[in-house]
Design a protein around this motif. Structure first.
Motif, PDB file in Angstrom:
ATOM      1  N   LEU A 227       0.831  -1.205   0.000  1.00 51.08           N
ATOM      2  CA  LEU A 227       0.000   0.000   0.000  1.00 51.08           C
ATOM      3  C   LEU A 227       0.865   1.253   0.000  1.00 51.08           C
ATOM      4  N   LYS A 228       1.940   1.226   0.753  1.00 46.17           N
ATOM      5  CA  LYS A 228       2.840   2.376   0.850  1.00 46.17           C
ATOM      6  C   LYS A 228       3.489   2.678  -0.506  1.00 46.17           C
ATOM      7  N   GLN A 229       3.693   1.654  -1.318  1.00 44.11           N
ATOM      8  CA  GLN A 229       4.329   1.827  -2.628  1.00 44.11           C
ATOM      9  C   GLN A 229       3.379   2.386  -3.686  1.00 44.11           C
ATOM     10  N   GLY A 230       2.075   2.232  -3.478  1.00 51.58           N
ATOM     11  CA  GLY A 230       1.111   2.694  -4.473  1.00 51.58           C
ATOM     12  C   GLY A 230       0.804   4.164  -4.294  1.00 51.58           C
TER      13      GLY A 230
ATOM     14  N   GLY B 187      -0.883   6.942   1.470  1.00 52.98           N
ATOM     15  CA  GLY B 187      -1.226   7.734   2.646  1.00 52.98           C
ATOM     16  C   GLY B 187      -2.152   7.043   3.632  1.00 52.98           C
ATOM     17  N   ILE B 188      -2.493   5.776   3.378  1.00 56.95           N
ATOM     18  CA  ILE B 188      -3.404   5.068   4.288  1.00 56.95           C
ATOM     19  C   ILE B 188      -2.628   4.645   5.535  1.00 56.95           C
ATOM     20  N   PRO B 189      -2.984   5.187   6.700  1.00 56.02           N
ATOM     21  CA  PRO B 189      -2.300   4.789   7.931  1.00 56.02           C
ATOM     22  C   PRO B 189      -2.769   3.411   8.365  1.00 56.02           C
ATOM     23  N   ALA B 190      -1.950   2.744   9.181  1.00 54.30           N
ATOM     24  CA  ALA B 190      -2.281   1.384   9.600  1.00 54.30           C
ATOM     25  C   ALA B 190      -2.041   1.172  11.089  1.00 54.30           C
ATOM     26  N   ILE B 191      -2.881   0.308  11.639  1.00 58.31           N
ATOM     27  CA  ILE B 191      -2.710  -0.229  12.989  1.00 58.31           C
ATOM     28  C   ILE B 191      -2.491  -1.721  12.807  1.00 58.31           C
ATOM     29  N   MET B 192      -1.412  -2.241  13.380  1.00 64.05           N
ATOM     30  CA  MET B 192      -1.075  -3.657  13.230  1.00 64.05           C
ATOM     31  C   MET B 192      -1.442  -4.415  14.501  1.00 64.05           C
ATOM     32  N   LEU B 193      -2.153  -5.526  14.323  1.00 63.05           N
ATOM     33  CA  LEU B 193      -2.483  -6.423  15.425  1.00 63.05           C
ATOM     34  C   LEU B 193      -1.478  -7.572  15.392  1.00 63.05           C
ATOM     35  N   THR B 194      -0.849  -7.848  16.525  1.00 64.44           N
ATOM     36  CA  THR B 194       0.194  -8.872  16.568  1.00 64.44           C
ATOM     37  C   THR B 194       0.003  -9.798  17.756  1.00 64.44           C
ATOM     38  N   ALA B 195       0.696 -10.913  17.694  1.00 68.52           N
ATOM     39  CA  ALA B 195       0.748 -11.813  18.839  1.00 68.52           C
ATOM     40  C   ALA B 195       1.504 -11.111  19.959  1.00 68.52           C
ATOM     41  N   ARG B 196       1.129 -11.404  21.177  1.00 67.17           N
ATOM     42  CA  ARG B 196       1.779 -10.784  22.333  1.00 67.17           C
ATOM     43  C   ARG B 196       3.296 -10.980  22.261  1.00 67.17           C
TER      44      ARG B 196
ATOM     45  N   ARG C 129       8.758   2.110   6.791  1.00 70.44           N
ATOM     46  CA  ARG C 129       8.548   1.766   5.376  1.00 70.44           C
ATOM     47  C   ARG C 129       7.126   1.311   5.079  1.00 70.44           C
ATOM     48  N   SER C 130       6.332   1.033   6.110  1.00 71.13           N
ATOM     49  CA  SER C 130       5.037   0.409   5.868  1.00 71.13           C
ATOM     50  C   SER C 130       3.826   1.269   6.228  1.00 71.13           C
ATOM     51  N   GLY C 131       4.019   2.379   6.900  1.00 67.73           N
ATOM     52  CA  GLY C 131       2.879   3.198   7.290  1.00 67.73           C
ATOM     53  C   GLY C 131       2.176   2.724   8.548  1.00 67.73           C
ATOM     54  N   VAL C 132       2.767   1.779   9.277  1.00 62.50           N
ATOM     55  CA  VAL C 132       2.180   1.304  10.526  1.00 62.50           C
ATOM     56  C   VAL C 132       2.443   2.360  11.599  1.00 62.50           C
ATOM     57  N   LEU C 133       1.360   2.935  12.111  1.00 64.12           N
ATOM     58  CA  LEU C 133       1.503   3.985  13.125  1.00 64.12           C
ATOM     59  C   LEU C 133       1.404   3.451  14.543  1.00 64.12           C
TER      60      LEU C 133
ATOM     61  N   THR D  12      -7.526   3.885  20.189  1.00 61.60           N
ATOM     62  CA  THR D  12      -6.353   3.954  19.317  1.00 61.60           C
ATOM     63  C   THR D  12      -6.750   4.407  17.914  1.00 61.60           C
ATOM     64  N   VAL D  13      -7.855   3.885  17.397  1.00 62.81           N
ATOM     65  CA  VAL D  13      -8.362   4.290  16.087  1.00 62.81           C
ATOM     66  C   VAL D  13      -8.618   5.787  16.078  1.00 62.81           C
ATOM     67  N   ASN D  14      -9.318   6.277  17.101  1.00 65.02           N
ATOM     68  CA  ASN D  14      -9.624   7.712  17.182  1.00 65.02           C
ATOM     69  C   ASN D  14      -8.352   8.547  17.252  1.00 65.02           C
ATOM     70  N   GLU D  15      -7.363   8.099  18.035  1.00 59.87           N
ATOM     71  CA  GLU D  15      -6.090   8.829  18.156  1.00 59.87           C
ATOM     72  C   GLU D  15      -5.360   8.888  16.811  1.00 59.87           C
ATOM     73  N   VAL D  16      -5.293   7.754  16.118  1.00 63.36           N
ATOM     74  CA  VAL D  16      -4.581   7.712  14.839  1.00 63.36           C
ATOM     75  C   VAL D  16      -5.267   8.610  13.810  1.00 63.36           C
ATOM     76  N   LEU D  17      -6.582   8.549  13.735  1.00 60.98           N
ATOM     77  CA  LEU D  17      -7.301   9.402  12.773  1.00 60.98           C
ATOM     78  C   LEU D  17      -7.130  10.870  13.100  1.00 60.98           C
ATOM     79  N   GLU D  18      -7.109  11.216  14.390  1.00 59.62           N
ATOM     80  CA  GLU D  18      -6.870  12.612  14.782  1.00 59.62           C
ATOM     81  C   GLU D  18      -5.447  13.032  14.433  1.00 59.62           C
ATOM     82  N   GLN D  19      -4.483  12.138  14.666  1.00 55.07           N
ATOM     83  CA  GLN D  19      -3.087  12.414  14.345  1.00 55.07           C
ATOM     84  C   GLN D  19      -2.927  12.654  12.843  1.00 55.07           C
ATOM     85  N   VAL D  20      -3.546  11.831  12.023  1.00 53.09           N
ATOM     86  CA  VAL D  20      -3.453  11.972  10.571  1.00 53.09           C
ATOM     87  C   VAL D  20      -4.125  13.273  10.111  1.00 53.09           C
TER      88      VAL D  20
END
Length: 145
Positions: A87-90, A95-104, A115-119, A134-142
């Motif tokens: 997405l970052k390359q296109g 400009g699409i920001p991302a939240i990544m969900l990961t294993a603990r 390089r990936s836009g993960v905020l 977190t969604v609200n914070e990221v959208l406000e930040q953007v």
């Protein structure tokens, strides 16, 4: 609960009217995660798109241009990191920001997030309320950038 009025907690109310114009793409191969996250976001007034693998998410992101991507790291077809990097390359999706969900306990290197836009990264299991905050914070930040 007179008259059927349901009072949302302040953290969930946000600016629901403003959320109606925001689209969030949620990508996860676990159906219960998709369900919980989608329900929480829709209840907060967001338009939600869902994908069950990285390739489906890439195609949806390219056609719909969401305001935010929430993606699992481990998915079929493309990992969440590979999805974000593509997405970052296109030019239309960079400009699409991302939240990544990961294993603990899993962390991305700073160079990977840059390089990936993960905020933000959230470890599973997570609180749906914390995810919404977190969604609200990221959208406000953007929006402020």
């Amino acid at each position: 609960m007179a008259g059927g009025l349901v009072r949302l907690p302040a953290a969930d109310r946000g600016s629901q009217m403003g959320n109606m114009n925001k689209t969030i793409l949620v990508a996860d191969d676990e159906s219960h995660i998709l369900h919980v996250v989608s329900l929480k976001l829709r209840n907060a007034g967001y338009r939600v798109l869902t994908a069950r693998d990285g390739q489906e998410a890439l195609e949806l992101a390219q056609s719909e241009k969401p305001d935010l991507l929430i993606t699992d790291y481990h998915m079929p077809e493309l990992s969440g990191l590979e999805l974000c990097q593509k997405l970052k390359q296109g030019p239309e999706t960079s400009g699409i920001p991302a939240i990544m969900l990961t294993a603990r306990g899993y962390h991305l290197e700073p160079s990977d997030t840059e390089r990936s836009g993960v905020l933000r990264m959230l470890s599973k299991p997570f609180s749906p309320r914390h995810l919404l905050a977190t969604v609200n914070e990221v959208l406000e930040q953007v929006a402020a950038a």
